[in-house]
Write an enzyme that holds these catalytic residues in place. Structure first.
Site, PDB file in Angstrom:
ATOM      1  N   GLY A 271       0.821  -1.206   0.000  1.00 10.10           N
ATOM      2  CA  GLY A 271       0.000   0.000   0.000  1.00 10.10           C
ATOM      3  C   GLY A 271       0.851   1.250   0.000  1.00 10.10           C
ATOM      4  N   GLY A 272       1.983   1.187  -0.675  1.00  6.90           N
ATOM      5  CA  GLY A 272       2.980   2.259  -0.619  1.00  6.90           C
ATOM      6  C   GLY A 272       2.703   3.456  -1.499  1.00  6.90           C
ATOM      7  N   ASP A 294       0.616  -1.297  -4.735  1.00  7.92           N
ATOM      8  CA  ASP A 294      -0.662  -0.610  -4.548  1.00  7.92           C
ATOM      9  C   ASP A 294      -1.564  -1.046  -5.702  1.00  7.92           C
ATOM     10  OD1 ASP A 294      -2.678   1.335  -3.641  1.00  7.92           O
ATOM     11  OD2 ASP A 294      -1.002   2.283  -2.606  1.00  7.92           O
ATOM     12  N   ASP A 320      -3.379  -6.152  -5.035  1.00  5.44           N
ATOM     13  CA  ASP A 320      -4.500  -5.999  -4.107  1.00  5.44           C
ATOM     14  C   ASP A 320      -4.151  -6.784  -2.847  1.00  5.44           C
ATOM     15  OD1 ASP A 320      -6.837  -6.153  -2.639  1.00  5.44           O
ATOM     16  OD2 ASP A 320      -8.121  -6.637  -4.332  1.00  5.44           O
ATOM     17  N   PHE A 321      -4.004  -6.095  -1.710  1.00  5.46           N
ATOM     18  CA  PHE A 321      -3.529  -6.792  -0.510  1.00  5.46           C
ATOM     19  C   PHE A 321      -4.558  -7.750   0.097  1.00  5.46           C
ATOM     20  CE2 PHE A 321      -4.068  -2.238   1.183  1.00  5.46           C
ATOM     21  CZ  PHE A 321      -5.403  -2.401   1.552  1.00  5.46           C
ATOM     22  N   ARG A 336       2.355   1.092   6.241  1.00  3.85           N
ATOM     23  CA  ARG A 336       2.321   2.428   6.821  1.00  3.85           C
ATOM     24  C   ARG A 336       0.935   3.042   6.662  1.00  3.85           C
ATOM     25  NH1 ARG A 336       2.245   7.620   5.744  1.00  3.85           N
ATOM     26  NH2 ARG A 336       3.127   8.973   7.343  1.00  3.85           N
ATOM     27  N   HIS A 340      -5.091   0.889   9.683  1.00  3.01           N
ATOM     28  CA  HIS A 340      -6.069   1.662  10.450  1.00  3.01           C
ATOM     29  C   HIS A 340      -7.292   2.023   9.613  1.00  3.01           C
ATOM     30  CE1 HIS A 340      -5.158   6.179   9.494  1.00  3.01           C
ATOM     31  NE2 HIS A 340      -4.972   5.441   8.425  1.00  3.01           N
TER      32      HIS A 340
END
Length: 443
Positions: A271-272, A294, A320-321, A336, A340
């Protein structure tokens, strides 16, 4: 003989405020720096060393408690209710682009500003007067307004203007609907999610927008909102402690190379986004190789901005994570401010996609907000973080987490993750947690 008594709490707090503020002012004067001011051009943040940052935080915490005590329970409650309307004038500044319609040093009649905005004179007058009470504008004389330090920054810093717009037009409409989303529209545990928990399209945002789409999907259908959100995030990530490069100093990335006996080590930045962190990391540690992952459309945009010096050291990869991690055997996987944005159950799905790719000793490094335990900071400081937590609930059905909650989340994803280190960034709610993958541990 009358026994001495401790001073009342209000006097104790007032004394602490004076002491801490005096220390701050002394430092500013000794270093030829300006005192805090509402005048345009004032520094956006006091340039203080870490020890004085702590004194400043203590002064703000004491000031907050003193105000609550002096107002009394009824006054404090009424104060909270009044805050519900505080964003109205800030929203007006954004929507009518008032900062750009006012030159620095210019004093303008309120009626003239209403005309420049094409707005109702009475309503605009009342909004501008309210803005002045919140230091968003100044009133140099009756019936006139002028720039304050806040409005001047909005006029000259586009990212700040975007940040205000995102807050007022994307985030704020959802806030009054948080409780309705929880109690009326989608009560219960939200069992429709794959593993339980509330899905990201059953939020206060969905009530406010009248949509079934999650927030980020909503943005995709509006190019201007997408641009504004990106500008807002650039503003947020420029704040001390939130900038991507803050994790450079708070974690020993060089240890990854030591363990490789001179070979290049690989970090996967999950997701960088545009690769800002990856470029900074490889600039500092040229022997590291970073794979930035990403969604494909994000990566396509990132390619144009990747500096030539990063060629061969930074690789951009669409991924896609929620699907299995394609980079196997990397030395560290870095998240990072990703997790959340998701509820616990969705985070478990994300983390479990790593497992098949992990080698013994691989690192999982999480750089994210960490809520301090009760009493570790002032209520004022804790409230700022708790507000972020409510915002996560409002927009994503996600949350900010305590250190213990982070540990519980990761070990619940797989018991073979072991917490190795925890670092709290100075003067920031952000922390860095390092887990190691130990496949020989009993599950």
């Amino acid at each position: 003989m009358t026994a001495s008594r401790d001073p009342p709490r209000t006097v104790e707090l007032a004394t602490a405020i004076l002491q801490h503020t005096t220390s701050v002012e002394t430092y500013l004067q000794e270093n030829g720096l300006p005192s805090p001011s509402f005048s345009p051009g004032a520094p956006p943040k006091l340039p203080l060393p870490p020890d004085l940052q702590q004194k400043l935080a203590a002064a703000l915490g004491a000031l907050d408690e003193l105000q609550a005590l002096l107002l009394g329970p009824m006054g404090w409650l009424m104060n909270q209710v009044g805050h519900a309307y505080d964003l109205c004038s800030l929203h007006a500044l954004y929507r009518f682009n008032i900062p750009a319609k006012l030159a620095v040093g210019e004093e303008i009649e309120v009626a003239e500003m209403a005309r420049r905005c094409g707005a109702d004179e009475d309503a605009m007058t009342r909004l501008l007067h309210h803005a002045a009470t919140n230091y968003l504008l100044q009133r140099p004389r009756p019936g006139y307004v002028a720039h304050s330090a806040v409005s001047a920054m909005m006029a000259t810093v586009p990212a700040l203007h975007d940040f205000v717009g995102n807050a007022c037009e994307d985030m704020w409409p959802s806030a009054p609907r948080v409780v309705s989303a929880l109690t009326h529209t989608w009560p219960g545990s939200g069992a429709t999610a794959a593993e339980g928990g509330r899905p990201p399209n059953q939020t206060a945002h969905n009530l406010a927008e009248g949509t079934d789409l999650p927030f980020f999907e909503t943005l995709k259908h509006d190019a201007e909102r997408t641009r504004r959100f990106a500008g807002s995030m650039s503003m947020l990530t420029a704040m001390p402690g939130f900038e991507p490069t803050a994790a450079l100093e708070s974690y020993d990335w060089g240890a990854l190379m030591t363990q490789k006996d001179g070979e290049d080590a690989t970090v996967v930045d999950v997701g960088g986004s545009a690769g800002t962190f990856a470029v900074a990391l490889t600039d500092k540690y040229p022997s590291l190789r970073v794979v930035v992952q990403d969604l494909p459309d994000v990566i396509d945009k990132a390619r144009a901005g990747l500096p030539s010096r990063s060629a061969g050291r930074v690789t951009l990869m669409g991924h896609d994570f929620f699907t299995p991690q394609p980079v196997k055997g990397a030395d560290a996987y870095f998240f990072r401010q990703i997790l959340h944005d998701w509820s616990d159950d969705f985070c478990l799905r994300i983390l479990r996609q790593l497992v098949a790719a992990l080698k013994p000793g691989a690192r999982l490094v999480i750089n994210d907000v960490t809520i301090p335990p009760p009493g570790a900071t002032s209520l004022y400081e804790e409230r700022q973080i708790r507000c972020k937590d409510i915002a996560m609930m409002s927009m994503f059905n996600s949350k900010e987490r305590t250190m213990d909650e982070w540990k519980e989340l990761v070990t619940k994803a797989d018991a073979r993750f072991r917490l190795k280190s925890v670092v709290q960034l100075p003067a920031s709610p952000m922390g860095v947690l390092e887990f190691t993958w130990e496949p020989d541990r009993a599950q």
